[in-house]
Design a protein around this motif. Sequence first.
Motif, PDB file in Angstrom:
ATOM      1  N   GLN A  19       1.051  -1.331   0.214  1.00 34.41           N
ATOM      2  CA  GLN A  19       0.044   0.042   0.229  1.00 34.41           C
ATOM      3  C   GLN A  19       0.990   0.966  -0.069  1.00 34.41           C
ATOM      4  O   GLN A  19       0.253   2.313  -0.722  1.00 34.41           O
ATOM      5  CB  GLN A  19      -0.792  -0.014   0.763  1.00 34.41           C
ATOM      6  CG  GLN A  19      -1.909  -1.447   1.034  1.00 34.41           C
ATOM      7  CD  GLN A  19      -3.085  -0.978   2.461  1.00 34.41           C
ATOM      8  OE1 GLN A  19      -3.309  -0.143   2.323  1.00 34.41           O
ATOM      9  NE2 GLN A  19      -2.724  -2.024   3.325  1.00 34.41           N
ATOM     10  N   ASN A  29       2.268  -0.444  -7.650  1.00 30.14           N
ATOM     11  CA  ASN A  29       1.700   0.430  -7.543  1.00 30.14           C
ATOM     12  C   ASN A  29       2.464   1.723  -8.414  1.00 30.14           C
ATOM     13  O   ASN A  29       3.718   1.620  -8.361  1.00 30.14           O
ATOM     14  CB  ASN A  29       1.400   0.996  -6.418  1.00 30.14           C
ATOM     15  CG  ASN A  29       0.557   2.181  -6.185  1.00 30.14           C
ATOM     16  OD1 ASN A  29       0.059   2.698  -7.150  1.00 30.14           O
ATOM     17  ND2 ASN A  29      -0.768   2.100  -4.937  1.00 30.14           N
ATOM     18  N   ASP A  59       2.170   4.286  -8.881  1.00 29.15           N
ATOM     19  CA  ASP A  59       2.910   5.231  -8.017  1.00 29.15           C
ATOM     20  C   ASP A  59       3.633   5.586  -7.050  1.00 29.15           C
ATOM     21  O   ASP A  59       4.680   6.318  -6.579  1.00 29.15           O
ATOM     22  CB  ASP A  59       2.058   5.857  -6.458  1.00 29.15           C
ATOM     23  CG  ASP A  59       0.121   6.309  -7.172  1.00 29.15           C
ATOM     24  OD1 ASP A  59       0.262   7.125  -8.159  1.00 29.15           O
ATOM     25  OD2 ASP A  59      -0.879   6.638  -6.549  1.00 29.15           O
TER      26      ASP A  59
END
Length: 622
Positions: A568, A600, A602
């Motif tokens: 995450q 991810n 990002d």
Amino acid sequence: MKIKYILPALVLIINVACKGQEQTNQKPPNIVWIVSEDNSKHYLKLFDKNGIETPNIEALAKHGVQFNRVFSNAPVCSVARSTIISGCYAPRTGAQFHRRTELVPMPDSLRMFPAYLRDAGYYTVNNSKEDYNFEKSDKVWNESSSKGTWKNRQQDQPFFYVHNIGTTHESRLHFPESDMKDAPTTANIDEYTVQPNHPDTELFRYTNARYRDKMVEMDNQLGEVVKALEADGQLENTFIFYYGDHGGVLPGSKGYLYETGLHVPMVVRIPENYKDIIDLKIGSQTDRFVSFIDLAPTVLNLAGVQVPGQIDGKPVFGNGVDVKKLDKENVAYGYADRFDEKYDMVRSVRKGKYKYIRSYNPYNFDGLMNNYRYQQAAYREWKEMYEDGKLNELQSAFFKSRAPEMLFDVENDPYETINLANDSNFGTTLKEMRGLLNEWVSGMPDLSFYPEFYLVQNAFDNPVEFGRAHKKDIKNYIKTANLMLQDTAIAQTELKKQLRSTDPWQRYWALIVCSSFGDKVNALTPVIKEIAKNDKEGINRVKAAEFLGLTKAANPAPAMLEALYTAQYETEALLILNSIVLLNSSNYGYKFSIEENKINPDFRTEKSEVTRRLEFLNTQVH
């Protein structure tokens, strides 16, 4: 003088008088710092016989004091400079990671120390590197730029001026190997001894000489600053500090808690007009221990400004210091955490001639890939020679797992090559040093007993307060981490209990301890396999898989990749990738087929540390 400077100056004079400072000049002294980047004391002949002459620094020493025991608390720029500007240990303030992913607030309403000088009437100037991990305040410096100068102050206003010299920075050794023929050194390559843990090759000898050339260049630049002060009529009103901002940068120095990473040169020139306010004699040397946490309070003390109680350090000279007490306090602490994309957690304490290094992730060998380090040709050669089997045991140690505890006699073994931790003759010393370090990490408390990504999400609004609120938990994690120092049979019983703890960070540390024991705790493999499949924390599944990979009990790749794809937070992904790089190294040789599109996006920006790790892994073929 303008009115707005008269009142602060009067307050400052009153403060100085109240402290009993007997000065021949009512005006407080000017203070100048000249800071060279990335050089330990080992490169200067003033401090080490294997160094080169630096006549301008030597001239400062002749009219000042040579400090032989000065230590950066961290072996890398931003963490060292955050320690200096705050006067606080970075692991208790959240400023211990380089490069930072998020700025943290200054602790407990403490301000960066030049702000107190500015309040007292000083003109504060930084030229020009800051590199702090703290949120910036616009009330710290009157000027902070490459054009900053004390000459912009009001007439008769005292000044604090910091002059940073980047000539000796690590990047200055990022040269092509062809330079050995095309760019000969001024320093004689045969005049300087190669460290015993380095291979004695043409490249290492050239690198040694080339860096000493940089010392001379830096020394000349320092001399220009001193000349400017003299030309301005300020030399005898000004304390001039010269010091290195941490150690480095030959391989195994910057970024590591060895003496070559922490032990820095420092000289303080004492002005004639203020020589009576300190206890040290002009032209002398001192073995008084100084840490970077002490620099801020020392400057404040010289300026007659009250030292804030939140600061961890103490004045090491100037009015009001207890000289006898100072000369007995011969202890300095060090810390190393994540540097760029490479994770580790190491703490150190030096007391007198002994140095104790505590590795909390001892299987994370020193030579684990760090892209910036390996831009230096000597680093690359060292690694290649290890992989080709061309190094002796001492030279190979950099690429092998460390002992959790290392104890060195640094006076007789300056490059920390002989670990005395298992020598029964040093049992009492080992116990004392271990106790000092445990008391320190629990007393701060040390926030790094939580993973960085957890701190970023849960602690960085107020790291110091978070540490206070979780001090008991951190002490328990320290207790679990220290099981790796116990007899295996004793530790195994407690580890089995902690592996089933409801506290995820107890499980985290129990897994790390299991990896430090390796095959010795194979009886715990079934429960660790269960954690690798089912733990709610992805990083614990990774740490379980890491143990299984280190002990060859199972292929670690499936669990690690699954956790990477579901991470995450960027620093969570980075910590997982650290374990992947470890197990992908030549020491273990596991293959990881990473599908980058599952990570991810990002986390995969052009300049991110995650991208740096992925680029490296893409080049590896086993």
